[in-house]
Motif scaffolding. Structure first.
Motif, short mmCIF file in Angstrom:
data_model
loop_
_atom_site.label_atom_id
_atom_site.label_comp_id
_atom_site.label_asym_id
_atom_site.label_seq_id
_atom_site.Cartn_x
_atom_site.Cartn_y
_atom_site.Cartn_z
N VAL A 172 0.00 9.31 0.22
CA VAL A 172 0.69 8.34 -0.62
C VAL A 172 1.50 7.42 0.30
O VAL A 172 2.13 7.89 1.25
CB VAL A 172 1.64 9.03 -1.63
N GLU A 173 1.46 6.12 0.01
CA GLU A 173 2.24 5.16 0.78
C GLU A 173 3.39 4.65 -0.08
O GLU A 173 3.23 4.40 -1.28
CB GLU A 173 1.37 4.00 1.24
N LYS A 174 4.55 4.48 0.55
CA LYS A 174 5.72 3.99 -0.19
C LYS A 174 6.51 3.06 0.71
O LYS A 174 6.67 3.32 1.91
CB LYS A 174 6.60 5.15 -0.64
N LEU A 228 10.10 1.40 1.56
CA LEU A 228 11.54 1.59 1.39
C LEU A 228 12.25 0.33 1.91
O LEU A 228 12.23 0.05 3.11
CB LEU A 228 12.01 2.82 2.17
N ASN A 281 11.15 -3.99 4.95
CA ASN A 281 10.67 -2.75 4.36
C ASN A 281 10.20 -1.79 5.46
O ASN A 281 9.62 -2.23 6.47
CB ASN A 281 9.51 -3.00 3.40
N LYS A 309 7.55 1.17 5.89
CA LYS A 309 6.38 1.74 5.24
C LYS A 309 6.26 3.22 5.62
O LYS A 309 6.21 3.56 6.80
CB LYS A 309 5.13 0.99 5.66
N LYS A 337 6.95 13.80 -8.31
CA LYS A 337 7.60 12.51 -8.12
C LYS A 337 8.15 12.38 -6.70
O LYS A 337 8.74 13.31 -6.16
CB LYS A 337 8.74 12.35 -9.13
N ILE A 338 7.91 11.21 -6.12
CA ILE A 338 8.40 10.95 -4.76
C ILE A 338 9.88 10.61 -4.83
O ILE A 338 10.29 9.70 -5.57
CB ILE A 338 7.62 9.80 -4.11
N ASN A 339 10.65 11.34 -4.09
CA ASN A 339 12.09 11.10 -4.07
C ASN A 339 12.56 11.16 -2.61
O ASN A 339 13.02 12.18 -2.13
CB ASN A 339 12.81 12.13 -4.92
N TRP A 392 7.15 17.34 0.25
CA TRP A 392 6.40 16.21 0.78
C TRP A 392 6.40 16.26 2.31
O TRP A 392 7.41 16.59 2.93
CB TRP A 392 7.01 14.88 0.32
#
Length: 291
Positions: free
Chosen positions: A220-222, A224, A238, A240, A253-255, A277
């Motif tokens: 999964v990519e997010k 921030l 950002n 990555k 859920k990604i936290n 994660w």
């Protein structure tokens, strides 16, 4: 037997006895052999090593006759009786002539004297061998068909092995590795695996037991975002982050959060991770501050 014949025989016997004693009291030189016994050496001798030495000794006939009844005698050679010269991985060992002569003199009776030693200089050679303990690591090659990844650190037994060999090779080895282990499905792996050891090196074991767990990869990519004020200048953008979702809860859920600090004229980022994660990578890890 008449008296004249008896007197004649007695005279012959006395003459022979006088001749024998006269010649046995003269000095003679003879060649004898001494066996060699090697003791306390820190190297292994080969089958062709010199096992005896010839010497010329002198003394009266009686002294030599008494000595010959006890021969051959044995001399003991130890490490201190040799000189050492190193060339690459080989060590050449020379017997010190004075040492071998003294060894022979020590075991000769006082009435017998050493005249000379034949071949009192001989050379041995052997390859120097050292040993040390090194850690062992497993090498995995993952198949892309199921997109597997290693879920946790693998375990290997034994963790260290002892290796022995020439210094020129051993000094370049800091660790040992298994042959590549091909992982074709996402599952638990437990198996004895052969170590990849150079031919010139001997190992305390050729196999190790490897335990590892592999699971399906769910990346999964997010992004921030960050916005930082420093000395009146704003730095924004950002970071990555690429994460691996938990195998038992891929929809969790990604936290995660982003933490920053200023070090050596740079803004350095760190990821605050939620349990479960796995962060595979993130970028940028830092950005420069304009001065």
């Amino acid at each position: 037997m008449n008296s004249k014949l008896r007197i004649f025989i007695i005279c012959i016997g006395v003459a022979a006895l006088l001749w024998f004693f006269n010649h046995m009291n003269r000095n003679y030189t003879v060649r004898v052999y001494f066996n060699i016994n090697y003791q306390g050496l820190n190297f292994k001798l080969d089958d062709n090593v010199m096992s005896e030495v010839e010497a010329d000794i002198s003394g009266t006939g009686f002294s030599l006759l008494r000595y010959k009844r006890k021969s051959p005698q044995t001399i003991i050679l130890q490490s201190k009786d040799f000189s050492y010269t190193k060339h690459r991985d080989s060590i050449y060992i020379k017997i010190i002539p004075e040492k071998i002569r003294n060894k022979i003199i020590e075991i000769l009776p006082s009435s017998v004297h050493l005249e000379s030693v034949q071949h009192d200089m001989f050379v041995l050679s052997y390859a120097e061998i050292i040993s040390k303990d090194v850690p062992v690591f497993a090498r995995f090659t993952l198949s892309n068909t199921e997109k597997c990844t290693q879920c946790e650190s693998y375990k290997i037994r034994p963790e260290k092995i002892n290796i022995t060999g020439p210094p020129s090779i051993l000094n370049k080895i800091d660790s040992a590795y298994t042959y590549p282990i091909k992982i074709t499905n996402c599952d638990t792996f437990r198996q004895n695996v052969k170590l990849q050891i150079p031919k010139q090196i001997k190992s305390s074991t050729n196999f190790v037991n490897v335990f590892a767990v592999f699971c399906k990869e769910n990346r999964v990519e997010k992004l921030l975002p960050y916005s930082i004020e420093h000395h009146g200048k704003n730095y924004s953008g950002n970071v990555k982050v690429v994460l691996l979702a938990p195998e038992n809860d891929p929809d969790k859920k990604i936290n995660i959060g982003l933490k920053s600090e200023i070090l050596d004229n740079q803004i350095v980022f760190n990821i605050i991770n939620q349990e479960g994660w796995k962060i595979l990578k993130f970028s940028p890890k830092s950005i420069p501050i304009e001065i």
